[in-house]
Design a protein around this motif. Structure first.
Motif, short mmCIF file in Angstrom:
data_model
loop_
_atom_site.label_atom_id
_atom_site.label_comp_id
_atom_site.label_asym_id
_atom_site.label_seq_id
_atom_site.Cartn_x
_atom_site.Cartn_y
_atom_site.Cartn_z
N LEU A 109 -0.94 -8.05 -3.12
CA LEU A 109 -0.73 -7.29 -1.89
C LEU A 109 -2.05 -6.72 -1.37
O LEU A 109 -2.31 -6.74 -0.17
CB LEU A 109 0.27 -6.15 -2.14
N THR A 110 -2.90 -6.26 -2.26
CA THR A 110 -4.20 -5.72 -1.86
C THR A 110 -5.05 -6.80 -1.19
O THR A 110 -5.65 -6.56 -0.13
CB THR A 110 -4.93 -5.13 -3.08
N ARG A 111 -5.09 -7.99 -1.79
CA ARG A 111 -5.86 -9.09 -1.19
C ARG A 111 -5.28 -9.46 0.17
O ARG A 111 -6.02 -9.72 1.13
CB ARG A 111 -5.85 -10.31 -2.11
N HIS A 112 -3.95 -9.48 0.25
CA HIS A 112 -3.29 -9.82 1.51
C HIS A 112 -3.61 -8.80 2.59
O HIS A 112 -3.89 -9.17 3.74
CB HIS A 112 -1.78 -9.92 1.26
N LEU A 113 -3.57 -7.54 2.24
CA LEU A 113 -3.88 -6.49 3.21
C LEU A 113 -5.34 -6.55 3.64
O LEU A 113 -5.65 -6.30 4.82
CB LEU A 113 -3.55 -5.12 2.63
N ASP A 114 -6.23 -6.87 2.71
CA ASP A 114 -7.65 -7.00 3.08
C ASP A 114 -7.85 -8.12 4.09
O ASP A 114 -8.58 -7.97 5.08
CB ASP A 114 -8.50 -7.26 1.83
N ALA A 115 -7.18 -9.25 3.86
CA ALA A 115 -7.29 -10.37 4.79
C ALA A 115 -6.71 -10.01 6.16
O ALA A 115 -7.29 -10.34 7.20
CB ALA A 115 -6.58 -11.60 4.22
N GLN A 116 -5.59 -9.32 6.15
CA GLN A 116 -4.99 -8.92 7.42
C GLN A 116 -5.85 -7.89 8.14
O GLN A 116 -5.92 -7.87 9.36
CB GLN A 116 -3.58 -8.39 7.20
N GLY A 117 -6.51 -7.04 7.38
CA GLY A 117 -7.42 -6.07 7.99
C GLY A 117 -8.56 -6.76 8.72
O GLY A 117 -8.94 -6.35 9.83
N LEU A 118 -9.10 -7.81 8.11
CA LEU A 118 -10.15 -8.58 8.77
C LEU A 118 -9.63 -9.25 10.04
O LEU A 118 -10.32 -9.26 11.07
CB LEU A 118 -10.72 -9.63 7.82
N ASP A 119 -8.41 -9.80 9.98
CA ASP A 119 -7.82 -10.41 11.17
C ASP A 119 -7.63 -9.38 12.28
O ASP A 119 -7.91 -9.65 13.45
CB ASP A 119 -6.46 -11.03 10.84
N LEU A 120 -7.19 -8.22 11.91
CA LEU A 120 -6.98 -7.17 12.90
C LEU A 120 -8.30 -6.73 13.53
O LEU A 120 -8.36 -6.48 14.74
CB LEU A 120 -6.26 -5.98 12.26
N GLN A 121 -9.35 -6.67 12.73
CA GLN A 121 -10.67 -6.32 13.28
C GLN A 121 -11.13 -7.38 14.28
O GLN A 121 -11.68 -7.05 15.34
CB GLN A 121 -11.70 -6.18 12.16
N ARG A 122 -10.91 -8.65 13.95
CA ARG A 122 -11.28 -9.73 14.87
C ARG A 122 -10.50 -9.62 16.17
O ARG A 122 -11.06 -9.78 17.27
CB ARG A 122 -11.03 -11.08 14.22
N LEU A 123 -9.22 -9.36 16.06
CA LEU A 123 -8.40 -9.22 17.27
C LEU A 123 -8.84 -8.03 18.11
O LEU A 123 -8.90 -8.11 19.34
CB LEU A 123 -6.93 -9.10 16.89
N SER A 124 -9.15 -6.95 17.46
CA SER A 124 -9.61 -5.75 18.19
C SER A 124 -10.93 -6.04 18.91
O SER A 124 -11.14 -5.60 20.04
CB SER A 124 -9.79 -4.59 17.24
N SER A 125 -11.80 -6.78 18.25
CA SER A 125 -13.07 -7.15 18.86
C SER A 125 -12.84 -8.04 20.07
O SER A 125 -13.48 -7.88 21.12
CB SER A 125 -13.94 -7.86 17.82
N THR A 126 -11.90 -8.97 19.96
CA THR A 126 -11.57 -9.85 21.08
C THR A 126 -11.01 -9.06 22.26
O THR A 126 -11.40 -9.29 23.41
CB THR A 126 -10.54 -10.91 20.63
N VAL A 127 -10.14 -8.12 21.97
CA VAL A 127 -9.57 -7.30 23.03
C VAL A 127 -10.66 -6.47 23.72
O VAL A 127 -10.69 -6.36 24.95
CB VAL A 127 -8.45 -6.39 22.46
N ALA A 128 -11.57 -5.93 22.93
CA ALA A 128 -12.66 -5.15 23.52
C ALA A 128 -13.52 -6.02 24.42
O ALA A 128 -13.93 -5.58 25.52
CB ALA A 128 -13.49 -4.52 22.42
#
Length: 178
Positions: free
Chosen positions: A94-113
């Protein structure tokens, strides 16, 4: 844990009953055999001197109960260790999965910005009369698409978290609280 304590109490009670039986045998003049020097299962039943029938059968029952309790205790300890390892593995996954999703979310936030910045530039250009309104529509559609993607990623993340926590919560419901 409550089961382990219950088993320990039962084992202690069995030992107390065995001691009481040995005391009765001693008071009747029969010499107690050194049964505690050997493991319970290794003692041959036939090699013991003939005792009063009730005392012998009670002693045999207690030995059997003691052996069964030791087996059950070993099984419970093994099961607890296996369960702990399984839960630890689930937490790591779960920790590894959350870390990967956190990176995806950062990428999406950067795209939105970035999309918002592009949209700001298009609006400034539109105010000056330089840009085609179709470009503004395209930028708005791209921003909406990025927002939808971000929302979908957040929903997927929450679904993953809930599905990973569900077995842990169910196990917690069934575990007796001390």
């Amino acid at each position: 844990m409550g089961q382990l304590q219950d088993l320990e109490q039962r084992i202690a009670a069995a030992f107390a009953r065995i001691s009481a039986g040995v005391d009765v045998m001693t008071s009747q003049g029969a010499a107690p055999q050194p049964v505690l020097a050997q493991p319970v299962m290794a003692q041959p039943v036939m090699a013991q001197p003939v005792m009063d029938g009730d005392v012998q059968s009670a002693l045999d029952e207690q030995r059997m109960a003691n052996a069964q309790l030791h087996e059950r205790l070993a099984i419970l300890k093994s099961h607890a260790a296996d369960t702990e390892q399984d839960l630890q593995a689930q937490v790591e996954t779960l920790t590894r999965h959350l870390d990967a999703q956190g990176l995806d979310l950062q990428r999406l936030s950067s795209t939105v910005a970035q999309l918002r910045e592009d949209l700001r530039r298009l609006r400034e250009a539109a105010v000056q009369g330089v840009v085609d309104p179709g470009l503004i529509n395209k930028a708005l559609m791209a921003e909406l698409d990025a927002l939808r993607t971000t929302r979908t990623a957040e929903v997927n993340e929450m679904t993953d978290i809930l599905s990973a926590l569900e077995p842990i919560l169910q196990a917690e419901e069934y575990r007796p609280h001390a």
